[in-house]
Design an enzyme around this catalytic site. Structure first.
Site, short mmCIF file in Angstrom:
data_model
loop_
_atom_site.label_atom_id
_atom_site.label_comp_id
_atom_site.label_asym_id
_atom_site.label_seq_id
_atom_site.Cartn_x
_atom_site.Cartn_y
_atom_site.Cartn_z
N LYS A 86 0.79 -1.31 -0.18
CA LYS A 86 0.09 -0.10 0.05
C LYS A 86 0.70 1.19 0.14
O LYS A 86 1.80 1.13 0.66
CB LYS A 86 -1.03 -0.11 1.19
N SER A 161 -9.66 1.35 2.58
CA SER A 161 -8.88 2.07 1.70
C SER A 161 -7.80 1.34 1.01
O SER A 161 -7.26 1.82 0.06
CB SER A 161 -8.30 3.23 2.52
N SER A 185 -10.03 -1.09 6.81
CA SER A 185 -9.52 -0.84 5.33
C SER A 185 -8.74 -2.23 4.93
O SER A 185 -8.19 -2.10 3.59
CB SER A 185 -8.59 0.26 5.34
#
Ligand code: GLN
Length: 497
Positions: A86, A161, A185
């Protein structure tokens, strides 16, 4: 309809390592093929923000040289495995943008501990993955660089996310990716994309070098298509780090009990979650089905109450923005971040740089946090939210006196369409079943259990465990995987469909 992934990206860690050990292919070949496919196939999906070709090939070549010398088994739990990160995790020499204009040109000066630990375990770092800006969101739509598509249906969001991480694994581009979870997330996008996603107990993974959102809530964890792969990644990333004083030592081998089955385990169901307004019929049916199958496999089901969990979203949207407001203060256009040119005084430079550098949702969180922490308001919101936090933590402690693991929905419904959640408060409800676990600090994970009867899209069930006993939920997850089969690679879609 062709799958996007590479033959290598579609393999499990064990399959890849068997091929590498037998010298059917080299680490270089795996890395090069993976990078080529990502560069081509990711254009429509947009899971990656940066492909780290040089870092990947250097790691792969170093490994090939080493593996010739020693036995492959010594090369590490993730040896030769392409991994994506990420884009809130620093990897030295690569961009770490948090999908924000604020950090568009920021280059990592060092490597986050969680990333470094995967590299020590032999991972090949193939790129940085898309996300909601600064991890604010549940759909990856707030990325300043454009959304990621759901590999199962291009008209739908991958969740967020950590949407890029979930989509990259679901599409078969990589077997393993890391994400972060502050309120859901990892678990919510894992559910939307039909992959395994684990948020470990707070403190199991170092947060050093991961751009902070809510420091008391953030936790890094893996995405994978099999429970064993997720467990191998956990083995690599967990443990004490002197650079993060909240991190804890960890000596557990998370693969050790995966084949033990659930006979004799107590699995809790939370009636209030099952009756919650907004839970779709197809997700509810899947949770009930998974519960029945676990019972048939020898688990004992029990009803468990979490009386204060209903206040979790309210407490989170006080605590989260307060912590975000404090953490994002460093992006002041001087020390870090976009600097708007042409301003004569510092005040107007700050104002213009932050107004242009941050997107709408980031500004909303900053404004909210700033207001909530202001004199007079602080006592009315922040204090009670912290008190609610203690109550929720106690609820979970009591629950885990009665059961070994909890089973619940991961998200209230399957992946929604782009633009469908126009109201922020509606989007915030995406995490109604995940947020309380971040507040309590325990581990939680989403486990794919097939497709929803109405939508035909992946459904994940959530498993939650006692603090620092994350092996419990992995053991139950492994049983579900034996029942439902390993998560398939998404069937794929044509660009523009
Ligand atoms: N969707 C939640 C939020 O917007 C959780 C985000 C997260 O876990 N990073 O805050």
């Amino acid at each position: 309809m062709a799958a996007l992934g590479t033959p290598f990206g579609q393999m499990s860690v064990a399959q890849l390592q068997a091929g590498l050990a037998a010298k059917e292919f080299s680490c270089h070949e795996v890395a090069a093929a993976t990078l080529d496919v990502i560069e081509e196939a990711d254009a429509p999906l947009h899971a990656f923000l940066e492909v780290t070709r040089d870092a990947a090939l250097a790691a792969a070549d170093a490994l090939d040289a080493r593996v010739d010398a020693d036995a492959f088994a010594q090369a590490g739990a993730l040896a030769g495995v392409p991994v994506g990160y990420k884009d809130n995790m620093n990897l030295v020499g690569t961009h770490t943008t948090c999908a924000s204009n604020m950090l568009e040109s920021y280059v990592s000066p060092y490597t986050a501990t969680c990333v470094a630990k995967t590299l020590q375990a032999g991972a090949v770092p193939v790129g940085k993955l898309n996300m909601d800006e600064f991890a604010f969101g549940s759909s990856t739509e707030t990325s300043a660089f454009g959304p990621t598509l759901n590999p199962w249906d291009a008209t739908r969001v991958p969740g967020g996310s950590s949407g890029g991480s979930a989509a990259a694994v679901a599409a078969g581009l990589v077997p393993v990716a890391l994400g972060s979870d502050t309120g859901g997330s990892i678990r919510q996008p894992a559910s939307f994309c039909g992959v395994v996603g684990v948020k470990p107990t707070y403190g199991m993974v170092s947060r050093y070098g991961v751009v902070a959102f809510g420091s008391s809530l953030d936790q890094v964890g893996p995405f994978a298509r099999t429970v064993e792969d997720a467990a191998l990644a956990l083995n690599a990333i967990c443990g004490h780090d002197p650079l993060d004083c909240t991190s804890q030592p960890c000596s557990v081998d998370f693969t050790a009990n995966l084949s033990e089955g659930v006979k004799g385990m107590k699995v809790g169901i939370i009636p209030a979650f099952m009756e919650a307004e907004g839970l779709s019929a197809e997700v509810k049916a899947k949770v009930e089905e998974a519960a029945a199958k676990l019972e048939a496999a020898g688990a004992e089901l029990r009803e468990v109450e979490l009386p204060n969990a209903k206040a979790a979203i309210s407490a989170y949207y006080v605590l989260g923005p307060c912590e975000a407001f404090s953490n994002l203060a460093r992006f002041d256009s001087v020390r870090y971040g976009y600097s708007d040119p042409g301003h004569k005084d510092l005040g107007s430079q700050y104002e213009a740089s932050r107004a242009k550098g941050f997107g709408l949702e980031a500004r909303r969180r900053i404004m909210l946090g700033s207001y909530l922490l202001s004199a007079g308001v602080y006592e009315q919101y922040y204090y009670p939210a912290q008190q609610v936090r203690t109550l929720i933590t106690e609820d979970y402690m009591k629950a885990f006196d009665q059961v070994d693991c909890l089973l619940a929905p991961a998200a209230p419904r399957t992946a929604f369409k782009f633009g469908e959640m126009a109201e922020p408060a509606e989007m915030y409800l995406s995490d109604m079943f995940t947020i309380s676990i971040n507040i309590a600090g325990n581990g939680g994970m989403s486990m794919p259990v097939g497709l929803g009867a109405e939508s035909g899209l992946p459904v994940g069930v959530q498993l939650m465990g006692p603090a620092f006993k994350d092996e419990n939920m992995l053991r139950v997850a492994a049983e579900l995987e034996r029942i439902y089969g390993p998560a398939p690679v998404a069937p794929g879609f044509k660009a523009g469909e």
